[in-house]
Scaffold this active site. Sequence first.
Site, short mmCIF file in Angstrom:
data_model
loop_
_atom_site.label_atom_id
_atom_site.label_comp_id
_atom_site.label_asym_id
_atom_site.label_seq_id
_atom_site.Cartn_x
_atom_site.Cartn_y
_atom_site.Cartn_z
CE1 TYR A 248 40.22 41.95 40.47
CE2 TYR A 248 40.66 39.83 41.49
CZ TYR A 248 40.97 40.79 40.56
OH TYR A 248 42.03 40.60 39.71
CB SER A 249 36.57 43.33 48.83
OG SER A 249 36.79 41.96 49.05
CG ASN A 250 36.96 47.09 44.96
OD1 ASN A 250 37.35 47.75 45.91
ND2 ASN A 250 37.77 46.30 44.27
CG ASP B 88 39.84 46.31 47.63
OD1 ASP B 88 40.40 47.33 47.17
OD2 ASP B 88 39.72 45.26 46.96
CG HIS C 243 39.42 45.15 39.18
ND1 HIS C 243 38.65 45.51 40.27
CD2 HIS C 243 40.67 45.62 39.45
CE1 HIS C 243 39.39 46.16 41.15
NE2 HIS C 243 40.63 46.24 40.68
CG HIS D 190 15.78 56.87 40.80
ND1 HIS D 190 15.09 56.90 39.63
CD2 HIS D 190 16.04 55.56 41.05
CE1 HIS D 190 14.93 55.67 39.18
NE2 HIS D 190 15.51 54.84 40.04
#
EC number: 5.4.99.62
Length: 132
Positions: A121-123, A28, A99, A20
Amino acid sequence: MKKTGILNSHLAKLADDLGHTDRVCIGDLGLPVPNGIPKIDLSLTSGIPSFQEVLDIYLENILVEKVILAEEIKEANPDQLSRLLAKLDNSVSIEYVSHNHLKQMTQDVKAVIRTGENTPYSNIILQSGVII
């Protein structure tokens, strides 16, 4: 041999070991990985596998209570964001940070999973929930 679920042994172990509030980052091609943080590099070539493909598999196999995204994705990559948000349960909390702050937060994840994604920004940082 395992025939369902996450077949990549490194990804499967990571998912199995999450407790948890533990966090994992899916990133990316360009996301830097801090020294000392394990990197599971799935990238084969630009675009393969995609961010969405890897996210789909992880969301099928772990309970997520919170996600953290870069604020910049809203303007720089709205299609990626809308597809991502459509996959999340209503119970999942969403936090947006800069970012640069997201990159700093990767210092506290269990691992960074590098995809072949080549869009900005594909994170995402996924925070594990609890089933009890």
